[in-house]
Design a protein around this motif. Structure first.
Motif, short mmCIF file in Angstrom:
data_model
loop_
_atom_site.label_atom_id
_atom_site.label_comp_id
_atom_site.label_asym_id
_atom_site.label_seq_id
_atom_site.Cartn_x
_atom_site.Cartn_y
_atom_site.Cartn_z
N UNK A 44 0.84 -1.20 0.00
CA UNK A 44 0.00 0.00 0.00
C UNK A 44 0.88 1.25 0.00
N UNK A 45 1.92 1.24 0.82
CA UNK A 45 2.83 2.37 0.87
C UNK A 45 3.53 2.58 -0.48
N UNK A 46 3.96 1.49 -1.10
CA UNK A 46 4.64 1.58 -2.39
C UNK A 46 3.70 2.12 -3.47
N UNK A 47 2.47 1.63 -3.49
CA UNK A 47 1.51 2.07 -4.49
C UNK A 47 1.25 3.57 -4.36
N UNK A 48 1.13 4.07 -3.15
CA UNK A 48 0.91 5.50 -2.94
C UNK A 48 2.08 6.32 -3.47
N UNK A 49 3.29 5.89 -3.13
CA UNK A 49 4.49 6.64 -3.54
C UNK A 49 4.65 6.62 -5.05
N UNK A 50 4.58 5.42 -5.65
CA UNK A 50 4.80 5.30 -7.09
C UNK A 50 3.70 6.01 -7.87
N UNK A 51 2.45 5.90 -7.42
CA UNK A 51 1.35 6.58 -8.11
C UNK A 51 1.51 8.08 -8.05
N UNK A 52 1.88 8.61 -6.89
CA UNK A 52 2.07 10.06 -6.75
C UNK A 52 3.21 10.54 -7.65
N UNK A 53 4.31 9.81 -7.66
CA UNK A 53 5.45 10.18 -8.49
C UNK A 53 5.08 10.13 -9.98
N UNK A 54 4.34 9.08 -10.37
CA UNK A 54 3.94 8.91 -11.76
C UNK A 54 3.01 10.02 -12.22
N UNK A 55 1.99 10.32 -11.43
CA UNK A 55 1.04 11.37 -11.80
C UNK A 55 1.76 12.71 -11.93
N UNK A 56 2.62 13.01 -10.96
CA UNK A 56 3.30 14.30 -10.95
C UNK A 56 4.21 14.48 -12.17
N UNK A 57 5.08 13.49 -12.41
CA UNK A 57 6.02 13.70 -13.53
C UNK A 57 5.33 13.57 -14.88
N UNK A 58 4.20 12.86 -14.95
CA UNK A 58 3.44 12.78 -16.19
C UNK A 58 2.84 14.14 -16.53
N UNK A 59 2.37 14.85 -15.51
CA UNK A 59 1.77 16.17 -15.72
C UNK A 59 2.80 17.15 -16.25
N UNK A 60 3.93 17.26 -15.58
CA UNK A 60 4.93 18.26 -16.00
C UNK A 60 5.65 17.83 -17.28
N UNK A 61 5.84 16.53 -17.49
CA UNK A 61 6.41 16.06 -18.75
C UNK A 61 5.52 16.49 -19.91
N UNK A 62 4.21 16.33 -19.76
CA UNK A 62 3.29 16.72 -20.82
C UNK A 62 3.26 18.22 -21.02
#
Length: 381
Positions: A233-251
């Motif tokens: 659960x902890x890993x999913x929260x961290x990886x999801x947050x990192x993924x959403x954030x860098x996907x937004x700014x990458x785009x």
């Protein structure tokens, strides 16, 4: 401070002062070629500090290659670059024939992250190529080729194909036929994967956030979690947050909505590594809020990803497909890292070896490496 952490910090500090620990952060160079019939033209952009590291261009050792120093050693730089680049053409009848390739000029430019040397290239092939083989062995003879990546943009008939050079991959075979959308998507997925695996700063940042996922900070010390589900659960929260954030700014960056200086971005990425690692040693942000740290710094890492993608995509019409493929590749690379790291540290979480000899010392080592990177990127000439 625990003895193991103090020893790790001392070791890395000594290495940093000696000038070898992190003395050369990952650096990219970009080769752009255009094919018109049997003619090949283009330019090669290489960071000056990378060339100085190999050729010792900085004669007065003041930390900066001046224009006078470059004028004196320009032929040396030309010979070194051309000696590590080979272009071969296959005609309609097959049989590779080398293309002549010479420099047609040299100039110095400046990017946000430092000065670079642009070598203009011109060449002629014996036949109009159907397939072009480009061999790029730049910096493979220095012993630190893992810190360098090369990218090829090959333009022909209004189309652009991209390839990547690195350890174990010094040659690109490019068919001069228009690639399908699926082929382009797969290529950019691969480029995204290799970028996340080759970007040590991104990897270390993610690892520092994964290390405490199998522990909980209770009663003034780290204690192992009770179940794999709790860690997951902890890993999913961290990886999801990192993924959403860098996907937004990458785009946003790839679409030219927002642009930040790459030197600032790279310095903040290094700082994110330092702060995330130090938080493992002296917890200020508890594990249940690490997702917020991942999201905040993930926004900056997205700008770092976009700097490479921007150099690779010259055809804005293909930007959406390229952006999609590159982002998918980055996520696959992340998930592969998670899949290898998390089961291993979960298995070790109860051991003194993990808590005393891996978790704290490794976090301290990463903090020092990140600090050296930050100093280089923030204050480089």
């Amino acid at each position: 401070m625990p003895t193991a952490v103090r020893a790790a910090l001392t070791l890395l500090a000594c290495c940093a002062l000696s000038g070898r620990a992190g003395a050369h952060a990952t650096s990219d160079h970009f080769l752009n070629l255009q094919v018109d019939g049997s003619s090949v033209n283009g330019h090669w952009d290489v960071m000056l500090n990378d060339l100085d590291y190999v050729l010792h261009l900085d004669a007065d050792q003041d930390g900066r290659v001046s224009n006078d120093e470059l004028a004196q050693s320009g032929q040396q730089a030309r010979d070194y670059l051309l000696g590590h680049l080979t272009v071969t053409a296959d005609g309609a009848s097959g049989g590779g024939q080398p293309c002549s390739l010479t420099d047609s000029g040299m100039q110095v430019g400046r990017q946000d992250n430092g000065r670079f040397l642009r070598l203009s290239l011109t060449g002629e092939c014996a036949v109009a190529p159907q397939t072009l083989q480009v061999s790029n062995t730049l910096f493979t003879d220095t012993g630190d080729q893992d810190t360098h990546r090369g990218y090829l943009n090959l333009e022909y008939a209004g189309q652009t194909q991209t390839s990547v050079f690195g350890p174990g991959s010094t040659a690109a075979n490019v068919s001069l036929q228009a690639p399908s959308k699926l082929e382009s998507l797969v290529k950019f997925i691969w480029l995204g994967m290799t970028h996340i695996w080759g970007g040590l700063d991104h990897v270390l940042f993610l690892i520092t956030l994964l290390l405490p996922s199998v522990l909980r900070y209770r009663e003034g010390r780290w204690q192992p979690v009770g179940s794999f589900r709790e860690a997951l659960i902890s890993v999913v929260k961290v990886v999801t947050a990192f993924t959403v954030a860098h996907s937004v700014t990458l785009s946003l960056a790839a679409l030219d909505v927002i642009h930040l200086p790459s030197r600032l971005v790279e310095a903040v990425i290094a700082l994110s590594v330092v702060l995330a690692a130090l938080n493992n040693v002296y917890p200020l942000v508890r594990e249940r809020f690490l997702w917020a740290v991942a999201f905040a710094f993930g926004l900056v890492h997205g700008f770092g990803f976009s700097s490479v993608l921007g150099e690779l995509v010259s055809d804005r019409r293909a930007l959406v497909e390229s952006l999609l493929g590159f982002n998918i590749g980055v996520e696959i690379g992340q998930l592969a890292l998670v899949a290898v790291t998390v089961p291993l540290i979960f298995w070790l979480r109860h051991t003194v070896f993990y808590r005393r000899l891996v978790f704290a010392p490794l976090s301290a080592l990463i903090a020092v490496i990140g600090a050296v990177w930050f100093m280089e990127r923030a204050f480089a000439a």
